[in-house]
Structure formats: C-alpha cells, structure tokens
Design an enzyme around this catalytic site. Structure first.
Site, PDB file in Angstrom:
ATOM      1  N   GLU A  87       0.818  -1.220   0.000  1.00  0.00           N
ATOM      2  CA  GLU A  87       0.000   0.000   0.000  1.00  0.00           C
ATOM      3  C   GLU A  87       0.848   1.263   0.000  1.00  0.00           C
ATOM      4  O   GLU A  87       1.936   1.285   0.550  1.00  0.00           O
ATOM      5  CB  GLU A  87      -0.828   0.055   1.285  1.00  0.00           C
ATOM      6  CG  GLU A  87      -1.812  -1.055   1.427  1.00  0.00           C
ATOM      7  CD  GLU A  87      -2.539  -0.956   2.759  1.00  0.00           C
ATOM      8  OE1 GLU A  87      -3.313  -1.871   3.049  1.00  0.00           O
ATOM      9  OE2 GLU A  87      -2.329   0.024   3.499  1.00  0.00           O
ATOM     10  N   CYS A 113       3.109   8.541   1.151  1.00  0.00           N
ATOM     11  CA  CYS A 113       3.509   7.584   2.176  1.00  0.00           C
ATOM     12  C   CYS A 113       3.798   6.247   1.487  1.00  0.00           C
ATOM     13  O   CYS A 113       2.931   5.707   0.799  1.00  0.00           O
ATOM     14  CB  CYS A 113       2.353   7.442   3.168  1.00  0.00           C
ATOM     15  SG  CYS A 113       2.594   6.167   4.393  1.00  0.00           S
ATOM     16  N   CYS A 124       4.148  -5.494  16.033  1.00  0.00           N
ATOM     17  CA  CYS A 124       3.486  -4.615  17.009  1.00  0.00           C
ATOM     18  C   CYS A 124       2.026  -5.048  17.196  1.00  0.00           C
ATOM     19  O   CYS A 124       1.333  -5.381  16.224  1.00  0.00           O
ATOM     20  CB  CYS A 124       3.544  -3.167  16.540  1.00  0.00           C
ATOM     21  SG  CYS A 124       5.237  -2.606  16.309  1.00  0.00           S
ATOM     22  N   CYS A 127      -0.855  -3.216  15.175  1.00  0.00           N
ATOM     23  CA  CYS A 127      -0.673  -2.935  13.744  1.00  0.00           C
ATOM     24  C   CYS A 127      -1.176  -4.079  12.881  1.00  0.00           C
ATOM     25  O   CYS A 127      -0.821  -5.233  13.089  1.00  0.00           O
ATOM     26  CB  CYS A 127       0.797  -2.680  13.472  1.00  0.00           C
ATOM     27  SG  CYS A 127       1.173  -2.476  11.727  1.00  0.00           S
ATOM     28  N   GLY A 170       5.712  -2.145   6.667  1.00  0.00           N
ATOM     29  CA  GLY A 170       7.090  -2.592   6.840  1.00  0.00           C
ATOM     30  C   GLY A 170       7.922  -1.682   7.711  1.00  0.00           C
ATOM     31  O   GLY A 170       7.530  -0.569   8.038  1.00  0.00           O
ATOM     32  N   SER A 202      10.466   6.503   9.137  1.00  0.00           N
ATOM     33  CA  SER A 202       9.821   6.226  10.412  1.00  0.00           C
ATOM     34  C   SER A 202      10.228   4.829  10.875  1.00  0.00           C
ATOM     35  O   SER A 202      10.130   3.865  10.120  1.00  0.00           O
ATOM     36  CB  SER A 202       8.301   6.293  10.232  1.00  0.00           C
ATOM     37  OG  SER A 202       7.650   5.873  11.408  1.00  0.00           O
ATOM     38  N   SER A 225       8.687   5.804  16.176  1.00  0.00           N
ATOM     39  CA  SER A 225       7.382   5.368  16.676  1.00  0.00           C
ATOM     40  C   SER A 225       7.554   4.983  18.133  1.00  0.00           C
ATOM     41  O   SER A 225       7.921   3.852  18.444  1.00  0.00           O
ATOM     42  CB  SER A 225       6.882   4.161  15.868  1.00  0.00           C
ATOM     43  OG  SER A 225       6.508   4.574  14.584  1.00  0.00           O
ATOM     44  N   LEU A 226       7.321   5.926  19.014  1.00  0.00           N
ATOM     45  CA  LEU A 226       7.592   5.685  20.431  1.00  0.00           C
ATOM     46  C   LEU A 226       6.397   5.000  21.115  1.00  0.00           C
ATOM     47  O   LEU A 226       6.514   3.940  21.690  1.00  0.00           O
ATOM     48  CB  LEU A 226       7.931   7.021  21.121  1.00  0.00           C
ATOM     49  CG  LEU A 226       8.530   6.893  22.506  1.00  0.00           C
ATOM     50  CD1 LEU A 226       9.872   6.194  22.472  1.00  0.00           C
ATOM     51  CD2 LEU A 226       8.669   8.270  23.159  1.00  0.00           C
ATOM     52  N   HIS A 227       5.255   5.660  21.064  1.00  0.00           N
ATOM     53  CA  HIS A 227       3.971   5.105  21.512  1.00  0.00           C
ATOM     54  C   HIS A 227       3.808   4.831  23.004  1.00  0.00           C
ATOM     55  O   HIS A 227       2.688   4.717  23.484  1.00  0.00           O
ATOM     56  CB  HIS A 227       3.608   3.827  20.751  1.00  0.00           C
ATOM     57  CG  HIS A 227       3.674   3.960  19.261  1.00  0.00           C
ATOM     58  ND1 HIS A 227       3.491   5.151  18.599  1.00  0.00           N
ATOM     59  CD2 HIS A 227       3.897   3.041  18.284  1.00  0.00           C
ATOM     60  CE1 HIS A 227       3.609   4.961  17.297  1.00  0.00           C
ATOM     61  NE2 HIS A 227       3.854   3.702  17.076  1.00  0.00           N
ATOM     62  N   ASN A 301      -6.329   3.936  15.038  1.00  0.00           N
ATOM     63  CA  ASN A 301      -7.365   3.710  14.037  1.00  0.00           C
ATOM     64  C   ASN A 301      -7.857   2.266  14.178  1.00  0.00           C
ATOM     65  O   ASN A 301      -7.142   1.338  13.802  1.00  0.00           O
ATOM     66  CB  ASN A 301      -6.749   3.947  12.647  1.00  0.00           C
ATOM     67  CG  ASN A 301      -7.785   4.158  11.578  1.00  0.00           C
ATOM     68  OD1 ASN A 301      -8.926   4.480  11.865  1.00  0.00           O
ATOM     69  ND2 ASN A 301      -7.389   3.962  10.335  1.00  0.00           N
ATOM     70  N   CYS A 344      -1.760   1.720   8.133  1.00  0.00           N
ATOM     71  CA  CYS A 344      -1.071   0.804   7.232  1.00  0.00           C
ATOM     72  C   CYS A 344      -1.627  -0.613   7.357  1.00  0.00           C
ATOM     73  O   CYS A 344      -1.960  -1.069   8.430  1.00  0.00           O
ATOM     74  CB  CYS A 344       0.424   0.848   7.472  1.00  0.00           C
ATOM     75  SG  CYS A 344       0.968   0.165   9.034  1.00  0.00           S
TER      76      CYS A 344
END
Ligand code: SAH
Ligand code: SF4
Length: 356
Positions: A87, A113, A124, A127, A170, A202, A225-227, A301, A344
């Site tokens: 994508e 993107c 993750c 994801c 990825g 990223s 990407s800390l989160h 999301n 993603c």
C-alpha cells in the site's frame, strides 16, 4: 525474469551502459518525461532500445485498487511482479492557491507515504500489517515505483516536489540497504530530484540501525514510533522493545545528525485508557529533554477485532496542550482518510477479505 531499471542508481546505470551520458538520458525519460517503454526513448540508438526492452522492465508495479477519501487522500494498493501487494497513500497537504485570474499563485503540496516491505517482522500488537507476517523486502525500484506511479496517476508534474514518508507497510530500517538506495535514487537531479530533507524514515526504534543510518549522513529526517513512555507498556505493544529499549533509542537519536532547522519526530499512537493520561505526558517531556524533538499524536485507528480503542478527542487535546504548555512542540495528526482504511495494512486486508 527481466531486471527492474528503477532499481538502479544513475551511477549503476552508467556502469552497464556506455557511453555514460545514456544513463542521464534514460533517467530523464523515465522520471521527467514519464515514458512507459524503451521504444519511446527516441534519442537512444535503436539497438540500445531493443536491448533494454529485452532485459529490463521500467515500472514493476501495477495499480490493483484505489480508494479516494472525503478529505481527498488517495490510498493505493499495488501489485508487485510476483503477486505480492503493498500500500501507499497520496496525502494532499495544501490545496493550490489561485489569484483572481485563476492563475496558480502557490502550488498544492503533497506527501506520499510509501511501504518498504511486504508485511513486517516487528509484530506490534496494534498494527494490522504485523498480522500478516513478513513476506519479503521491497527492492529500491519497488519503493521508487510507488512514488513514480502515484505522481503519474495524478498528473503531478515531474518538477513538483513532493514529500516522502516511509510510513507505509514494513520497517524501513529492517531493509536499510534498499531504502537508503531509494533515498538516493529519489535525490537524483536527472530524476525526481526529491531531496533527502523532504524524506522521513519512520522506525519502530532499531537503535543500531538508527546509528548506522546516522553514519551514512544522508540528510534524511527521522521519525521514531515511540507510543509508550515506559518499557513495560512498550514491550507489550512492541515486542522489539525487549531488544532495543527506550533508553537505547533515545541514545541513538541523540547521536543522529539533525539539520539545525529540523527536528526529530516522535510519533505517539494514542490508545484509550492505555497511554492517554497526563502522567504519560509528563514522562514524555522528561524523556525528550535535550532533544530537538516534535511530537505527533496519532489517533489509534481501530479495525475489526483490534484490542485497542480510539482515544476521546478531549483526552487527545488535553495531552497535546500539556506538552505545548511545557515547551514541547506537539501536533495531532489529522486522521487523513479514516473513511478509506487509512492506517497501514488496512486496505490490503480489506481487499483480501473482499477477494476471499
Ligand atoms: N514500521 C515503521 C513505519 C511504518 S508504520 C514504524 O513503525 O514506524 C507507520 C505508523 O503507523 C507507525 O507510527 C505505526 O505506529 C502507525 N500505525 C500502525 N497501526 C496503526 C493503527 N491501527 N492506527 C494508527 N496508526 C497505526
Ligand atoms: Fe511493523 Fe511499523 Fe506495523 Fe510495527 S507499526 S508492525 S514496525 S509496520
């Protein structure tokens, strides 16, 4: 199987084609004049055109599916030569501004993107890409082709600069050789001429690869990407944190060469009742102390079966204001394309469900 010409930097092309200026001509045809086959490259000798036609493919991707969102972002599902799908998303950031005569005063701005792998090994918990497992790395040409195809499909002129974010499917730093080669191919002034400062990688935080990327000194921008702000929660969300904990990531970022006018972006995926509290915001401020950082809050999301929830808008705003009030630059990522399965992996999943 034919080789992919988009995989080659101009230097590499110069090594296989003599005289060397042919590489420049081919770059111009492909990236600036948008020709789709070698026969149209009229300033090349006929023999060379035939030879290229027999040995190389230009664009290895075809558009399998396309979804346009209400906010005008367009999500693409591409098919690779071997049938795997990836994508990419075109995000219009600003509309063109026209004067009273209808002439364009300020051009529209776009961000594209791109995906770097088919699937992902990192796993993750939040994801969707992770759910399908890892299939293979994309080649540099397959990464370049996503941008080329999207520019062509939307008639975005070759000299219109776009920004590129490696935030699709990825983990880009798990495919660092092909990704950094793509960065260089994008850079080429005879090609798309997209500078490294317009490209953001990223990463889920592969500290040793961040160090390696820094040593290459490409001038690229970095997003982490800390989160989560403590290792326990981060390990639950991102198992990679067991190998590279938060401290190792912060150390790697501190050693990364950053343009004085730019900042490292920290992405913080906000999930309801998990990491949306002010205590986390406080810890985040401490953690990023001394780093030229900016924080980008992302609404989780949801997708069918996802164990996490989208945060309340009021909590999101409270979190953002807290960071801002304490001197940290922070924005909330507008959930572009939420109606088109924007995060993603979500269009791919949907297509597979539709087809099965
Ligand atoms: N692997 C890299 C780049 C691709 S993921 C990385 O993890 O940074 C790009 C971004 O999408 C990451 O910040 C990731 O956390 C986010 N993302 C993944 N699933 C999401 C979801 N369901 N909702 C919102 N963002 C998501
Ligand atoms: Fe891979 Fe990024 Fe998804 Fe994690 S968030 S599984 S690193 S694509």
């Amino acid at each position: 199987m034919k080789k992919i010409i988009l995989d080659l930097t101009k230097d590499e092309l110069q090594k296989v084609l003599k005289p060397a200026f042919r590489a420049k001509q081919i770059y111009n045809w492909i990236y600036q004049k948008d020709v789709k086959n070698f026969n149209e490259m009229l300033n090349l000798p006929k023999e060379m055109r035939e030879d290229l036609e027999n040995n190389y493919t230009i664009n290895p991707l075809s558009i399998l599916r396309k979804e346009v969102s209400n906010d005008k972002s367009i999500k693409y599902l591409f098919s690779c030569k071997d049938g795997f799908t990836v994508e990419s998303v075109l995000l219009p950031m600003k509309d063109a501004i026209k004067d009273e005569n209808g002439q364009i005063k300020k051009e529209a701005k776009y961000t594209i993107c791109v995906s770097s792998q088919v699937g992902c090994k990192i796993g993750c918990a939040f994801c969707l890409t992770a759910k399908g497992g890892f299939k293979r790395n994309l080649t540099s040409g397959e990464i370049v082709a996503q941008v080329l195809s999207i520019k062509q499909d939307n008639a975005i002129a070759h000299n219109r600069r776009v920004n590129i974010v490696y935030m699709g499917m990825g983990e880009p730093l798990d495919n660092i050789d092909n990704v950094t080669k793509a960065v260089k191919i994008f850079n080429d002034l005879d090609g798309l001429a997209i500078g490294a400062r317009r490209q953001t990688i990223s990463t889920s935080g592969l500290s040793h690869q961040i160090a390696k990327l820094g040593q290459m000194n490409l001038g690229i921008l970095l997003a982490i990407s800390l989160h989560a702000v403590d290792d326990k929660l981060r390990e639950e969300l991102m198992p990679i944190n067991k190998a590279y904990n938060i401290e190792s990531i912060i150390d790697a970022v501190k050693g990364f060469p950053i343009d004085q006018r730019k900042r490292v972006m920290f992405e913080y995926l906000v999930m309801k009742d998990l990491n949306d509290d002010i205590k986390s915001a406080k810890k985040l401020i401490k953690l990023l102390h001394g780093i030229r950082a900016k924080v980008n809050l992302i609404y989780f999301n949801p997708y069918p079966g996802s164990p996490f929830k989208r945060p309340d808008e009021s909590d999101m705003i409270r979190f953002k204001n807290y960071l801002n009030d304490h001197g940290l630059i922070c924005t909330i990522r507008q959930s572009k394309g939420i109606d088109i399965s924007a995060a993603c992996g979500q269009l791919k999943e949907k297509t597979e469900n539709d087809l099965s």
